[in-house]
Design an enzyme around this catalytic site. Structure first.
Site, PDB file in Angstrom:
ATOM      1  N   ARG A 206     -16.999  -5.210   9.402  1.00 31.00           N
ATOM      2  CA  ARG A 206     -17.380  -3.819   9.630  1.00 31.00           C
ATOM      3  C   ARG A 206     -18.369  -3.720  10.792  1.00 31.00           C
ATOM      4  O   ARG A 206     -18.015  -3.371  11.906  1.00 31.00           O
ATOM      5  CB  ARG A 206     -17.938  -3.212   8.350  1.00 31.00           C
ATOM      6  CG  ARG A 206     -17.923  -1.674   8.332  1.00 31.00           C
ATOM      7  CD  ARG A 206     -19.119  -1.050   9.051  1.00 31.00           C
ATOM      8  NE  ARG A 206     -20.393  -1.382   8.426  1.00 31.00           N
ATOM      9  CZ  ARG A 206     -21.566  -1.074   8.965  1.00 31.00           C
ATOM     10  NH1 ARG A 206     -21.633  -0.442  10.134  1.00 31.00           N
ATOM     11  NH2 ARG A 206     -22.693  -1.428   8.366  1.00 31.00           N
TER      12      ARG A 206
ATOM     13  N   GLU B  48     -29.583   5.223   6.130  1.00 30.24           N
ATOM     14  CA  GLU B  48     -29.514   5.025   7.581  1.00 30.24           C
ATOM     15  C   GLU B  48     -30.836   5.368   8.264  1.00 30.24           C
ATOM     16  O   GLU B  48     -31.464   6.376   7.955  1.00 30.24           O
ATOM     17  CB  GLU B  48     -28.386   5.884   8.166  1.00 30.24           C
ATOM     18  CG  GLU B  48     -28.152   5.644   9.639  1.00 30.24           C
ATOM     19  CD  GLU B  48     -27.104   6.571  10.230  1.00 30.24           C
ATOM     20  OE1 GLU B  48     -26.615   6.281  11.338  1.00 30.24           O
ATOM     21  OE2 GLU B  48     -26.775   7.580   9.578  1.00 30.24           O
TER      22      GLU B  48
END
Length: 502
Positions: A10, A140
């Protein structure tokens, strides 16, 4: 036990110029789980492409058959259930949901309030539970959030901690942390929420990714994210090989990763990604288990004075001793021992001097070269050259395939043949193969061909050709040095022929 999540498929695929095919993704996933025994792997981002969907579907089907589907994870988004549906349709059952870990990202990117974002996330978690999908939360820009507005971070965790979230992931999204700040921020999270499982996700923008992982684990973080060979966005992520060594040796911690499989997996990912491993990269670089200084080789013979806990055999490697201008007799003796050659002190002195002279000229001297150097220095054929190239002719014309004609001597008998090829050296090898085939002799397979010149790009520079061969299950290299690339390759080929004969 520290949990390892590998995100090569990823975040690693976000390396500039890297794009794995469906087949390559499946192969890497199998290597990570079945060979390396990584705890979890993040295999894709949801909704990226049809190819990504096919890859996840194939990997999930394989994992389901082998009872390890719960070790596969997909990066998903707060997008009204689209990522959850994509993931379920692809056969995966774990989503790493990307949420905002800093107030700045919520306000400026989403244009929402923290309350609105929390409500959206809670709705996605509830939907995931209905779909029988486990959820981990990526905060995040968590490092930016802890720096600028830690109250927001705590508010997010407080709101989500009682929902069905298995892990909270703490990414240093922009690579801004250092070991001191990492320890401080991670300690705050662990102390406030000791019952929660936290992962740390490092980026290497300042070259501190592995050091930051060290601090995160020291602070009590239970899981860390890595990539094979340190692939990843911008400067990459924390390298799996270095992280494992640091956890095992520097922190006296444990993981489930099988160390002696690391080198094989690293080489496989290097091939699939096209991103070469730096020769000096810890654990997996070509040079890291090579002693160059003669005093180090001497110390290795005296109770391993220059060895540390990073024994190469742990990682599927072997220690080597370089030959060059810094070599002493100890380096050369180590290589001679490997070849089964014994020299007296005077002969050793002469051979050492010749190796140093070659090193001053920038020539790389290999273990395979030593018998030839010994023969030249001592004027004694310790390894007889049974094969010699008597003559050869190479032709190249526009619009026509290159042609090679060569005459070779094997045990005093001359043989000649001609062949065409895709290049001059290819034509030469094809002609050589014809001769060997007519004699019913085995001919090694060429597995790699590399050419280098000294820095500066001078047109009169020597060319070094390094060819890797495989013969009867053994892989070895031969080198040729000449002002002409084809000549250098031919010299390397002749060395190979004599090596297998002897």
């Amino acid at each position: 036990m520290i949990e390892i999540l590998d995100t090569t498929l990823r975040d690693g695929e976000q390396t500039n110029g890297v794009s794995f095919s469906v087949h390559e993704k499946k192969s890497i996933a199998r290597l990570l789980i079945k060979e390396l025994n990584v705890d979890r792997i993040e295999i894709a981002s949801a909704r990226v492409s049809d190819g990504e969907f096919d890859a996840v579907k194939g990997i999930s089907a394989w994992a389901a058959q082998r009872g390890c589907l719960n070790r596969l994870e997909v990066l998903g988004f707060v997008d009204g259930g689209l990522s959850l549906k994509w993931t379920k349709d692809a056969g995966c059952r774990v989503v790493n949901m990307l949420c905002k870990g800093s107030l700045k990202h919520v306000a400026e990117q989403l244009k929402k309030t923290p309350e609105q974002h929390i409500e959206d996330i809670a709705g996605q978690i509830a939907l995931a539970r209905e779909m029988d999908i486990d959820v981990n939360i990526y905060l995040e820009d968590w490092s930016g959030g802890m720096r600028d507005c830690p109250g927001y971070v705590y508010r997010m965790v407080e709101a989500l901690r009682h929902l069905h979230v298995h892990r909270f992931m703490l990414p240093d999204t922009l690579g801004i942390l250092n070991p001191e700040k990492t320890y401080t921020y991670c300690s705050e999270m662990v102390k406030r929420y000791p019952e929660l499982h936290f992962d740390f996700h490092a980026h290497n923008d300042y070259g501190l990714a592995v050091a930051n992982v060290y601090s995160a684990v020291s602070a009590g973080i239970k899981g860390v994210h890595v990539t094979v060979n340190g692939l990843g966005e911008r400067a990459g992520n924390a390298s799996l090989s270095s992280v494992i060594a640091v956890i095992h040796d520097q922190l006296n911690g444990k993981t489930n990763v099988i160390e002696n499989k690391i080198n094989h997996v690293s080489k496989s990912v290097e091939m699939y990604s096209g991103i070469r491993i730096a020769p000096n990269q810890p654990i997996i670089g070509e040079n890291v288990f090579t002693q160059c200084a003669g005093v180090h080789a001497d110390g290795d013979s005296k109770n391993n004075l220059y060895c540390n806990a990073l024994i190469p055999e742990r990682f599927g490697r072997t220690r080597e001793y370089a030959l060059g201008k810094t070599s002493g007799k100890a380096n050369i003796r180590k290589n001679l021992e490997a070849l089964g050659i014994d020299l007296d002190e005077e002969s050793m002195r002469k051979v050492t001097q010749r190796v140093i002279e070659l090193g001053d000229k920038k020539e790389i001297v290999t273990q395979e070269d030593l018998p030839y150097i010994i023969s030249d220095v001592l004027r004694y054929d310790m390894q007889e050259n049974r094969i010699r190239i008597l003559n050869y002719s190479l032709s190249l014309a526009q619009g026509l395939r290159p042609v090679a004609t060569l005459k070779i001597e094997i045990d005093g008998v001359a043989y000649e043949n001609t062949a065409t090829g895709d290049g001059q050296y290819d034509a030469f090898v094809r002609a050589l193969r014809k001769i060997y085939k007519s004699l019913d002799r085995p001919f090694p397979m060429l597995t790699n061909y590399a050419v280098s010149i000294p820095p500066g790009g001078r047109t009169d520079a020597f060319v070094q050709t390094v060819i890797t061969w495989r013969h009867e299950g053994v892989e070895f290299k031969t080198r040729g040095l000449d002002a002409d690339q084809i000549e250098a390759a031919i010299k390397a080929t002749v060395k190979m022929l004599n090596k297998i004969e002897n």
